[in-house]
Design an enzyme around this catalytic site. Structure first.
Site, PDB file in Angstrom:
ATOM      1  N   LYS A 253       0.853  -1.209   0.000  1.00 29.64           N
ATOM      2  CA  LYS A 253       0.000   0.000   0.000  1.00 29.64           C
ATOM      3  C   LYS A 253       0.878   1.245   0.000  1.00 29.64           C
ATOM      4  O   LYS A 253       0.695   2.148  -0.814  1.00 29.64           O
ATOM      5  CB  LYS A 253      -0.875   0.009   1.251  1.00 29.64           C
ATOM      6  CG  LYS A 253      -1.513   1.356   1.558  1.00 29.64           C
ATOM      7  CD  LYS A 253      -2.399   1.346   2.784  1.00 29.64           C
ATOM      8  CE  LYS A 253      -1.645   1.582   4.056  1.00 29.64           C
ATOM      9  NZ  LYS A 253      -1.384   2.989   4.403  1.00 29.64           N
ATOM     10  N   ASN A 254       1.887   1.262   0.884  1.00 33.50           N
ATOM     11  CA  ASN A 254       2.659   2.500   1.059  1.00 33.50           C
ATOM     12  C   ASN A 254       3.663   2.733  -0.057  1.00 33.50           C
ATOM     13  O   ASN A 254       4.203   3.821  -0.183  1.00 33.50           O
ATOM     14  CB  ASN A 254       3.341   2.508   2.427  1.00 33.50           C
ATOM     15  CG  ASN A 254       2.306   2.688   3.530  1.00 33.50           C
ATOM     16  OD1 ASN A 254       1.144   2.996   3.253  1.00 33.50           O
ATOM     17  ND2 ASN A 254       2.707   2.459   4.770  1.00 33.50           N
TER      18      ASN A 254
ATOM     19  N   CYS B 174      -4.241  12.912  12.397  1.00 35.36           N
ATOM     20  CA  CYS B 174      -5.033  11.676  12.358  1.00 35.36           C
ATOM     21  C   CYS B 174      -4.958  11.070  13.755  1.00 35.36           C
ATOM     22  O   CYS B 174      -4.346  11.614  14.666  1.00 35.36           O
ATOM     23  CB  CYS B 174      -4.482  10.725  11.301  1.00 35.36           C
ATOM     24  SG  CYS B 174      -3.010   9.880  11.823  1.00 35.36           S
TER      25      CYS B 174
ATOM     26  N   ARG C  64       0.893  14.661  12.862  1.00 37.17           N
ATOM     27  CA  ARG C  64       1.309  14.371  11.484  1.00 37.17           C
ATOM     28  C   ARG C  64       1.573  15.657  10.673  1.00 37.17           C
ATOM     29  O   ARG C  64       0.950  15.912   9.649  1.00 37.17           O
ATOM     30  CB  ARG C  64       0.276  13.514  10.765  1.00 37.17           C
ATOM     31  CG  ARG C  64      -0.187  12.280  11.486  1.00 37.17           C
ATOM     32  CD  ARG C  64       0.860  11.188  11.601  1.00 37.17           C
ATOM     33  NE  ARG C  64       1.272  10.628  10.341  1.00 37.17           N
ATOM     34  CZ  ARG C  64       0.631   9.654   9.676  1.00 37.17           C
ATOM     35  NH1 ARG C  64      -0.492   9.175  10.158  1.00 37.17           N
ATOM     36  NH2 ARG C  64       1.095   9.191   8.527  1.00 37.17           N
TER      37      ARG C  64
ATOM     38  N   ASP D 298       4.712   0.443  12.036  1.00 38.94           N
ATOM     39  CA  ASP D 298       3.451  -0.100  11.509  1.00 38.94           C
ATOM     40  C   ASP D 298       3.213  -1.544  11.922  1.00 38.94           C
ATOM     41  O   ASP D 298       2.158  -2.098  11.632  1.00 38.94           O
ATOM     42  CB  ASP D 298       3.419  -0.004   9.977  1.00 38.94           C
ATOM     43  CG  ASP D 298       3.329   1.436   9.518  1.00 38.94           C
ATOM     44  OD1 ASP D 298       3.516   1.686   8.314  1.00 38.94           O
ATOM     45  OD2 ASP D 298       3.096   2.316  10.363  1.00 38.94           O
TER      46      ASP D 298
ATOM     47  N   ARG E 295      -8.643  -0.120   4.581  1.00 40.50           N
ATOM     48  CA  ARG E 295      -7.711   0.825   3.957  1.00 40.50           C
ATOM     49  C   ARG E 295      -6.404   0.124   3.591  1.00 40.50           C
ATOM     50  O   ARG E 295      -5.723   0.509   2.649  1.00 40.50           O
ATOM     51  CB  ARG E 295      -7.381   1.969   4.922  1.00 40.50           C
ATOM     52  CG  ARG E 295      -8.548   2.843   5.279  1.00 40.50           C
ATOM     53  CD  ARG E 295      -8.115   4.055   6.048  1.00 40.50           C
ATOM     54  NE  ARG E 295      -7.039   4.763   5.342  1.00 40.50           N
ATOM     55  CZ  ARG E 295      -6.550   5.911   5.763  1.00 40.50           C
ATOM     56  NH1 ARG E 295      -7.006   6.477   6.863  1.00 40.50           N
ATOM     57  NH2 ARG E 295      -5.588   6.517   5.099  1.00 40.50           N
TER      58      ARG E 295
HETATM   59  C1  EPZ Z   1       4.588   6.813   6.268  1.00 39.27           C
HETATM   60  O1  EPZ Z   1       3.877   7.905   6.828  1.00 39.27           O
HETATM   61  C2  EPZ Z   1       3.600   5.659   6.200  1.00 39.27           C
HETATM   62  N1  EPZ Z   1       2.468   6.023   5.345  1.00 39.27           N
HETATM   63  C3  EPZ Z   1       3.090   5.326   7.609  1.00 39.27           C
HETATM   64  O2  EPZ Z   1       2.239   4.193   7.505  1.00 39.27           O
HETATM   65  C4  EPZ Z   1       4.296   4.951   8.474  1.00 39.27           C
HETATM   66  O3  EPZ Z   1       3.852   4.709   9.781  1.00 39.27           O
HETATM   67  C5  EPZ Z   1       5.306   6.111   8.471  1.00 39.27           C
HETATM   68  O4  EPZ Z   1       5.688   6.424   7.114  1.00 39.27           O
HETATM   69  C6  EPZ Z   1       6.560   5.776   9.261  1.00 39.27           C
HETATM   70  O5  EPZ Z   1       7.160   4.642   8.723  1.00 39.27           O
HETATM   71  C7  EPZ Z   1       2.628   5.994   4.008  1.00 39.27           C
HETATM   72  O6  EPZ Z   1       3.687   5.668   3.489  1.00 39.27           O
HETATM   73  C8  EPZ Z   1       1.438   6.388   3.189  1.00 39.27           C
HETATM   74  P1  EPZ Z   1       6.862  10.047   8.342  1.00 39.27           P
HETATM   75  P2  EPZ Z   1       4.550   9.389   6.832  1.00 39.27           P
HETATM   76  O7  EPZ Z   1       6.860  11.317   7.559  1.00 39.27           O
HETATM   77  O8  EPZ Z   1       5.357   9.567   5.609  1.00 39.27           O
HETATM   78  C9  EPZ Z   1       6.983  13.344  11.732  1.00 39.27           C
HETATM   79  C10 EPZ Z   1       0.278   2.947   7.797  1.00 39.27           C
HETATM   80  O9  EPZ Z   1      -0.250   2.446   8.806  1.00 39.27           O
HETATM   81  N2  EPZ Z   1       6.908  14.312  10.616  1.00 39.27           N
HETATM   82  O10 EPZ Z   1       7.995   9.091   8.164  1.00 39.27           O
HETATM   83  O11 EPZ Z   1       3.479  10.357   7.130  1.00 39.27           O
HETATM   84  C11 EPZ Z   1       5.715  12.524  11.878  1.00 39.27           C
HETATM   85  O12 EPZ Z   1       4.756  13.219  12.658  1.00 39.27           O
HETATM   86  C12 EPZ Z   1       0.851   4.345   7.865  1.00 39.27           C
HETATM   87  O13 EPZ Z   1       0.385   2.378   6.682  1.00 39.27           O
HETATM   88  C13 EPZ Z   1       7.112  15.653  10.880  1.00 39.27           C
HETATM   89  O14 EPZ Z   1       7.344  16.049  12.019  1.00 39.27           O
HETATM   90  O15 EPZ Z   1       5.504   9.262   8.101  1.00 39.27           O
HETATM   91  C14 EPZ Z   1       6.216  11.282  12.566  1.00 39.27           C
HETATM   92  O16 EPZ Z   1       6.339  11.531  13.953  1.00 39.27           O
HETATM   93  C15 EPZ Z   1       0.652   4.978   9.232  1.00 39.27           C
HETATM   94  N3  EPZ Z   1       7.059  16.546   9.844  1.00 39.27           N
HETATM   95  C16 EPZ Z   1       7.615  11.094  11.976  1.00 39.27           C
HETATM   96  O17 EPZ Z   1       7.987  12.383  11.445  1.00 39.27           O
HETATM   97  C17 EPZ Z   1       6.803  16.126   8.550  1.00 39.27           C
HETATM   98  O18 EPZ Z   1       6.789  16.979   7.638  1.00 39.27           O
HETATM   99  C18 EPZ Z   1       7.680  10.073  10.842  1.00 39.27           C
HETATM  100  O19 EPZ Z   1       6.686  10.421   9.887  1.00 39.27           O
HETATM  101  C19 EPZ Z   1       6.603  14.752   8.309  1.00 39.27           C
HETATM  102  C20 EPZ Z   1       6.670  13.849   9.345  1.00 39.27           C
END
Ligand code: EPZ
Length: 422
Positions: A22-23, A118, A123, A308, A400
């Site tokens: 998915k991701n 969310c 996020r 995840d 989802r």
């Molecule tokens: C991706 O989300 C995945 N989703 C998430 O999977 C996964 O949990 C996550 O990566 C971590 O591996 C998809 O790929 C669609 P991040 P993403 O940016 O990209 C903070 C699932 O269940 N952050 O790596 O949104 C954020 O709040 C989902 O399939 C900022 O602070 O995750 C988090 O604490 C859930 N500023 C950390 O970084 C930003 O601009 C990691 O988030 C972006 C992120």
């Protein structure tokens, strides 16, 4: 709203096919915006998130076909007639922000709704925005939207992430492929989905080095061509189904699974006394008699233990022998499955980003509430070994990210039934 009823107690045996990730698909699909030629994805999963991304791309004027028939998604964005990603779609799925980089790189302007938070955390998308500004984007945040412009196109630049971010790495990687000059991305995320995106972009003619390491270098090109690309197997679906025999006993082969996608998770599973064996067609997971052993888990960016899979691992540890400690370091509110597991008789103490799980002999089935995608599947896993029936409500969260979970588990002997509310 559908619910799923799990009747515990069956040992499992057989094979579960693992779908495309998915991701990975959610970042490969926006890549079609980078070229006027068709991009075809094979091994695409059939999930509601993919349908949402399809709706978003279509709202921009892209053509997307194939979602229903098979696992082939054919996309073409030779003529975009809209550069606004509307809040109505973006609020349903945060990954919608991934159209920002490609739209900017292709046409030099985009208006994309901020995704909002969310269940698992605030996020923010600040890392996405500062990375695109390093490539010359001019961003104006107002009315809940990012108004982005790149007059004269994006220019290569140096992006140094203060924090590892999967989505921000993907957004700026896609934008950099058409920027003028060289882009260096430091402290880049190393997830397999990013390596898969880089492979697809390279097939389209992009010049990328270093994906999978912390530093990715991109030489911008004038234009990208179309391509056909197979979506990498879903390592989170893989880990989820590996936990099913671990929790209720038996032996299951996950077809298409590869150790290198989830080595840190496999290491924890084996430390818990579960056998993981590579086969010709995937990974076989077996648990003999007796309970798993308690282990400690800390979630980290890849190649560490995936956040995840934290909720699903907790379901195993609820009935392990001994006390386990889970540290969730990626998201600020990702233990919402704990109160629901406690309703099933689990003994869990949550404090901030740490959960201490005291293993019990057996859980008891109960009505429970799904709160987010991974929490919902952890409740199903817990139900597999519980005494009696577990009714998981609000399974739209589940759909989802998991195709026909009741069929895949049913095929290996689990008693799982979907109740569709008329
Ligand atoms: C991706 O989300 C995945 N989703 C998430 O999977 C996964 O949990 C996550 O990566 C971590 O591996 C998809 O790929 C669609 P991040 P993403 O940016 O990209 C903070 C699932 O269940 N952050 O790596 O949104 C954020 O709040 C989902 O399939 C900022 O602070 O995750 C988090 O604490 C859930 N500023 C950390 O970084 C930003 O601009 C990691 O988030 C972006 C992120």
């Amino acid at each position: 709203m559908d619910s799923i009823v799990v009747t515990g107690g069956a040992e499992l045996s057989g094979q579960i096919p693992i779908a495309g990730a998915k991701n990975a698909c959610l970042t490969l699909m926006p890549a079609t915006l980078l070229s006027e030629e068709p991009l075809t994805l094979t091994n695409a999963p059939r999930l509601s998130d993919i349908a949402t991304m399809t709706a978003l791309l279509r709202s921009l004027g892209a053509e997307v076909t194939g979602l229903q028939e098979g696992r082939v998604l054919s996309m073409s964005s030779h003529a975009l007639d809209n550069h606004v990603a509307d809040y109505d779609i973006v609020r349903k799925m945060r990954a919608s922000i991934l159209v920002l980089g490609p739209l900017l790189a292709r046409d030099g302007h985009a208006i994309v709704s901020l995704p909002g938070g969310c269940a698992i955390g605030a996020r923010p998308v600040d890392l996405h925005l500062t990375a695109l500004e390093a490539l010359g984007a001019e961003l104006d945040l107002r009315d809940g939207y990012v108004h982005a412009k790149a007059p004269g196109g994006l220019k290569g630049g140096r992006v140094t992430f203060s924090k590892v971010s999967v989505g921000a790495t993907e957004n700026v990687l896609m934008a950099a492929t058409l920027a003028r000059g060289t882009t260096v991305i430091e402290n880049a995320a190393r997830e397999p989905e990013i390596a898969d995106l880089a492979r697809c972009l390279r097939r389209m003619g992009a010049q990328i080095d270093g994906e999978g390491t912390g530093t990715i270098t991109v030489e911008g090109v004038e234009r990208l061509s179309g391509a056909t690309h197979p979506v990498v197997p879903d390592r989170i679906e893989l880990g989820t189904y590996m936990l099913a025999p671990a929790i209720c006993g038996g032996s299951v082969e996950c077809l298409g699974g590869r150790i290198e996608l989830i080595a840190a998770f496999c290491e924890r599973l084996e430390a818990a006394g579960i056998s993981v064996e590579e086969t010709e067609r995937g990974l076989r997971v077996s648990r003999g008699n007796g309970r798993a052993r308690a282990v400690d888990v800390t979630t980290e960016p890849f190649p560490g233990f995936p956040t995840d899979l934290q909720a699903q691992m907790m379901a195993l540890l609820c009935t392990a022998e001994g006390t386990s400690t889970l540290h969730e370091t990626i998201f600020e509110n990702r233990f919402m499955h704990a109160p629901e597991l406690i309703r099933m008789g689990a003994r869990i103490e949550v404090s901030g980003g740490t959960a201490v799980v005291h293993g019990v002999e057996r859980l008891k089935g109960a009505p429970v509430m799904a709160t987010d995608l991974r929490a919902s599947v952890s409740l199903i896993l817990a139900g597999l070994a519980a005494e009696g029936d577990t009714v998981v409500n609000r399974v739209y969260h589940l759909d989802r990210g998991y195709e026909q979970v009741e069929d895949k588990l049913g095929a290996v002997g689990a008693r799982v039934e979907r109740i569709t509310e008329r």
